[in-house]
Design an enzyme around this catalytic site. Structure first.
Site, PDB file in Angstrom:
ATOM      1  N   GLU A   9      -2.946  40.413  -3.130  1.00  0.00           N
ATOM      2  CA  GLU A   9      -4.260  39.700  -2.754  1.00  0.00           C
ATOM      3  C   GLU A   9      -5.529  40.260  -3.605  1.00  0.00           C
ATOM      4  OE1 GLU A   9      -4.432  39.068   1.506  1.00  0.00           O
ATOM      5  OE2 GLU A   9      -2.662  38.096   1.446  1.00  0.00           O
ATOM      6  N   ARG A  19       1.732  38.273   6.748  1.00  0.00           N
ATOM      7  CA  ARG A  19       1.416  39.352   5.646  1.00  0.00           C
ATOM      8  C   ARG A  19       2.430  38.848   4.112  1.00  0.00           C
ATOM      9  NH1 ARG A  19      -2.520  40.177   7.615  1.00  0.00           N
ATOM     10  NH2 ARG A  19      -3.130  42.257   8.237  1.00  0.00           N
ATOM     11  N   HIS A  23      -6.255  33.961   2.467  1.00  0.00           N
ATOM     12  CA  HIS A  23      -6.103  35.021   3.730  1.00  0.00           C
ATOM     13  C   HIS A  23      -7.167  34.826   4.574  1.00  0.00           C
ATOM     14  CE1 HIS A  23      -4.397  39.098   5.053  1.00  0.00           C
ATOM     15  NE2 HIS A  23      -4.653  38.178   6.241  1.00  0.00           N
TER      16      HIS A  23
HETATM   17  C1  DGY Z   1      -5.412  40.209  10.580  1.00  0.00           C
HETATM   18  O1  DGY Z   1      -6.233  40.245  11.482  1.00  0.00           O
HETATM   19  O2  DGY Z   1      -4.490  40.788  10.449  1.00  0.00           O
HETATM   20  C2  DGY Z   1      -5.363  38.873   9.873  1.00  0.00           C
HETATM   21  O3  DGY Z   1      -4.436  38.984   8.719  1.00  0.00           O
HETATM   22  C3  DGY Z   1      -6.838  38.689   9.156  1.00  0.00           C
HETATM   23  O4  DGY Z   1      -7.039  37.220   9.008  1.00  0.00           O
END
Ligand code: DGY
Length: 321
Positions: free
Chosen positions: A268, A239, A287
């Protein structure tokens, strides 16, 4: 008997959703690339028995205030920092996520990001396509070696371990830092536990795979980057909020570290004027850690399965604890 009201906050493929229309009264936001707006979400939360949410949806105390029929929120992600778990618990709403089904896929992408950053693959591709390749030369696009280097993994859960298996295949030495010791990774992958500071100081690659929580916010800040080797490459695929992006930018331009590969950002989508995007030594992805067609389909199916189980009064397959 009336079918339970299910609201899906993003347009998902009809072929999959249609399989569940007999079981649920499905309502779905019509756009694939635009997140649902707050007002629409509120409107459906008031009526819904189940929500299928994306990591871009903020489900907080305020939005749950009107959730009088809601039994389950199935988040289409392994991370669930977009959902206020306490407010959900207070309203006896079960929250589920999608672990396991995306582990290997996300580890593939993270390792690919490491390779691309170290070996300057994206930059080299751009170099050719923009017509700059005039001649082969010994140090043209020369990057950093990956094999047999030391990688420090911060966050040694499922994805961290899957990433470590890939690193092991490249003959890398593996250090890790985690909330608790991962004995399996130590035994199977000869991964060595290190304090955060020792890991930063000793690693050639520092890879962040730790989920976001209030106590991880900005853990990669000025101090952390200054502890790293000047040749270190930083990778983040968990993250964006785990990183202080201003500190990262300064660490890169001051040459405190060598390069960075980022799949996630504080905000984002990241603004195209963001200073990090102006640096050649930064590889950026939108992402896409778990973004393969197969994995996204598995994630959607798992969300439906969890919703179905909860609404039948059973325990879901993957509840968030
Ligand atoms: C998640 O599943 O938390 C990922 O960041 C998605 O790619």
């Amino acid at each position: 008997m009336a079918r339970p009201y299910l609201y899906i906050t993003r347009k998902l493929p009809d072929e999959i959703v249609d399989e569940f229309r007999n079981a649920f009264d499905v309502h779905m936001w019509p756009h694939e690339e635009i997140p649902v707006d707050e007002e629409t979400l509120q409107h459906h939360i008031q009526k819904a028995n189940a929500l299928l949410t994306m990591l871009t949806d903020k489900v907080d105390e305020n939005s749950l205030r009107v959730a009088n029929h809601l039994k389950v929120i199935a988040n289409l992600a392994v991370g669930y920092d977009n959902i206020d778990l306490k407010s959900a618990r207070d309203k006896r709403i079960i929250v589920t996520n999608t672990p396991d089904v995306l582990t290997e896929t996300t580890a593939d992408l993270t390792f690919g990001l490491l390779l691309s950053t170290a070996r300057r693959i994206i930059e080299a591709n751009q170099f050719i396509k923009s017509g700059e390749w005039k001649q082969w030369s010994p140090f043209l696009m020369a990057g950093s070696e990956v094999h047999h280097k030391t990688v420090g993994i911060v966050g040694m859960g499922r994805i961290g371990s899957a990433f470590a298996r890939r690193a092991k295949g490249f003959g890398m030495e593996i250090l890790y830092h985690n909330r608790s010791r991962n004995v399996e990774a130590e035994q199977e992958l000869q991964a060595t536990y290190a304090t955060f500071d020792d890991l930063l100081e000793q690693s050639d690659f520092v890879v962040c795979l730790a989920p976001y929580a209030a106590n991880t916010k900005g853990m990669f800040g000025k101090r952390a980057f200054q502890k790293m080797k000047t040749s270190a490459i930083f990778i983040n695929a968990s993250r964006g909020l785990n990183v202080d992006e201003t500190a990262l930018y300064h660490a890169l331009i001051n040459k405190d570290i060598k390069a960075a590969g980022l799949d996630v950002f504080e905000n984002e989508p990241i603004n195209k004027e963001h200073p990090l995007l102006s640096l050649n030594q930064v590889v950026c992805l939108p992402h896409i850690g778990s973004a393969t067609v197969e994995t996204r389909e598995r994630m959607i199916h798992l969300c439906f399965e969890n919703i179905d189980l909860v609404l039948k009064g059973d325990r879901p397959k993957t509840p968030v604890s």
